[in-house]
Write a protein that holds these residues in place. Sequence first.
Motif, PDB file in Angstrom:
ATOM      1  N   VAL A  62     105.400  88.444  35.648  1.00 54.18           N
ATOM      2  CA  VAL A  62     104.279  89.167  35.036  1.00 54.18           C
ATOM      3  C   VAL A  62     103.520  89.962  36.086  1.00 54.18           C
ATOM      4  O   VAL A  62     103.224  91.149  35.887  1.00 54.18           O
ATOM      5  CB  VAL A  62     103.348  88.199  34.278  1.00 54.18           C
ATOM      6  N   TRP A  63     103.205  89.335  37.222  1.00 54.19           N
ATOM      7  CA  TRP A  63     102.411  90.043  38.223  1.00 54.19           C
ATOM      8  C   TRP A  63     103.162  91.223  38.828  1.00 54.19           C
ATOM      9  O   TRP A  63     102.567  92.281  39.076  1.00 54.19           O
ATOM     10  CB  TRP A  63     101.897  89.091  39.310  1.00 54.19           C
ATOM     11  N   THR A  64     104.457  91.074  39.047  1.00 54.75           N
ATOM     12  CA  THR A  64     105.228  92.214  39.567  1.00 54.75           C
ATOM     13  C   THR A  64     105.216  93.371  38.571  1.00 54.75           C
ATOM     14  O   THR A  64     105.027  94.530  38.943  1.00 54.75           O
ATOM     15  CB  THR A  64     106.669  91.785  39.903  1.00 54.75           C
ATOM     16  N   THR A  65     105.381  93.044  37.311  1.00 54.25           N
ATOM     17  CA  THR A  65     105.333  94.071  36.263  1.00 54.25           C
ATOM     18  C   THR A  65     103.957  94.734  36.218  1.00 54.25           C
ATOM     19  O   THR A  65     103.843  95.975  36.187  1.00 54.25           O
ATOM     20  CB  THR A  65     105.680  93.468  34.897  1.00 54.25           C
ATOM     21  N   LEU A  66     102.917  93.920  36.237  1.00 53.73           N
ATOM     22  CA  LEU A  66     101.559  94.467  36.162  1.00 53.73           C
ATOM     23  C   LEU A  66     101.214  95.298  37.391  1.00 53.73           C
ATOM     24  O   LEU A  66     100.629  96.381  37.269  1.00 53.73           O
ATOM     25  CB  LEU A  66     100.540  93.345  35.974  1.00 53.73           C
ATOM     26  N   LEU A 143      98.185 102.317  30.798  1.00 48.04           N
ATOM     27  CA  LEU A 143      98.955 101.422  31.659  1.00 48.04           C
ATOM     28  C   LEU A 143      98.139 100.204  32.105  1.00 48.04           C
ATOM     29  O   LEU A 143      98.713  99.206  32.545  1.00 48.04           O
ATOM     30  CB  LEU A 143      99.478 102.179  32.877  1.00 48.04           C
ATOM     31  N   LEU A 144      96.824 100.270  31.983  1.00 44.61           N
ATOM     32  CA  LEU A 144      95.972  99.131  32.336  1.00 44.61           C
ATOM     33  C   LEU A 144      95.810  98.126  31.204  1.00 44.61           C
ATOM     34  O   LEU A 144      95.343  97.009  31.428  1.00 44.61           O
ATOM     35  CB  LEU A 144      94.582  99.616  32.766  1.00 44.61           C
ATOM     36  N   TRP A 150      96.400  90.393  30.343  1.00 46.72           N
ATOM     37  CA  TRP A 150      96.795  89.266  31.191  1.00 46.72           C
ATOM     38  C   TRP A 150      95.587  88.659  31.901  1.00 46.72           C
ATOM     39  O   TRP A 150      95.471  87.435  32.014  1.00 46.72           O
ATOM     40  CB  TRP A 150      97.856  89.689  32.203  1.00 46.72           C
ATOM     41  N   VAL A 151      94.676  89.487  32.396  1.00 47.31           N
ATOM     42  CA  VAL A 151      93.480  88.966  33.066  1.00 47.31           C
ATOM     43  C   VAL A 151      92.640  88.168  32.064  1.00 47.31           C
ATOM     44  O   VAL A 151      92.066  87.127  32.410  1.00 47.31           O
ATOM     45  CB  VAL A 151      92.675  90.098  33.738  1.00 47.31           C
ATOM     46  N   THR A 152      92.599  88.602  30.815  1.00 41.56           N
ATOM     47  CA  THR A 152      91.890  87.849  29.777  1.00 41.56           C
ATOM     48  C   THR A 152      92.553  86.484  29.579  1.00 41.56           C
ATOM     49  O   THR A 152      91.878  85.448  29.547  1.00 41.56           O
ATOM     50  CB  THR A 152      91.885  88.642  28.452  1.00 41.56           C
ATOM     51  N   PHE A 153      93.877  86.476  29.470  1.00 43.91           N
ATOM     52  CA  PHE A 153      94.623  85.220  29.340  1.00 43.91           C
ATOM     53  C   PHE A 153      94.419  84.345  30.577  1.00 43.91           C
ATOM     54  O   PHE A 153      94.181  83.133  30.471  1.00 43.91           O
ATOM     55  CB  PHE A 153      96.116  85.509  29.122  1.00 43.91           C
ATOM     56  N   ALA A 154      94.507  84.936  31.756  1.00 39.61           N
ATOM     57  CA  ALA A 154      94.346  84.184  33.004  1.00 39.61           C
ATOM     58  C   ALA A 154      92.946  83.590  33.112  1.00 39.61           C
ATOM     59  O   ALA A 154      92.773  82.477  33.628  1.00 39.61           O
ATOM     60  CB  ALA A 154      94.661  85.076  34.205  1.00 39.61           C
ATOM     61  N   ALA A 155      91.945  84.308  32.626  1.00 35.18           N
ATOM     62  CA  ALA A 155      90.582  83.778  32.639  1.00 35.18           C
ATOM     63  C   ALA A 155      90.482  82.554  31.721  1.00 35.18           C
ATOM     64  O   ALA A 155      89.856  81.547  32.078  1.00 35.18           O
ATOM     65  CB  ALA A 155      89.588  84.862  32.215  1.00 35.18           C
ATOM     66  N   ALA A 156      91.102  82.631  30.543  1.00 34.25           N
ATOM     67  CA  ALA A 156      91.106  81.478  29.633  1.00 34.25           C
ATOM     68  C   ALA A 156      91.847  80.302  30.271  1.00 34.25           C
ATOM     69  O   ALA A 156      91.402  79.146  30.185  1.00 34.25           O
ATOM     70  CB  ALA A 156      91.751  81.859  28.310  1.00 34.25           C
TER      71      ALA A 156
END
Length: 166
Positions: A62-66, A143-144, A150-156
């Motif tokens: 995921v991070w490489t893609t993002l 593109l953001l 993902w940042v929303t999911f990561a925060a949860a």
Amino acid sequence: MATRTPSRSAPDARSLLLAAAFVALVNVVGGLPGVLFGPDTAWFRALEKPAFYPPGIAFPIVWTTLFTLLGVALWLVWRRDAPGRRLALGLFAAQMAVNVAWTPAFFGLEAPLLGLLVIVTLWVLVVATFAAFRRVDRRAAALLVPYLAWVTFAAALNFELWRLNG
């Protein structure tokens, strides 16, 4: 600058090479903290994980893609000679710095609450960056969107790790 174009004209070979450099740079900068402070520690393995915690392999994919999408978005904004470009680039740099700070805060300091504070700050900066990019190049802003999701999911996820282990 000679490499920036004022319009959305088709990029030439030099411009595409520059785009690849932006992608590589964002991936290196974004990925470095994970190499230095990764989840492969006894402390992290011992944490209780929420039911929605993804498999470990998901994170590098995921991070490489993002980071690749972020690199392209940054290149799109950088090459435009449009009002608000400087603000958009500054916000991108700020959100990237906060993104990079999360890993040492959470893993390096073993501090889920500090990680949560960092990621909430990151979320606010990503929203601001999205708005600024939208004014310069709508494609860059689009593109953001996966990054914001993902940042929303990561925060949860960060919140739940803090709640379950606090």
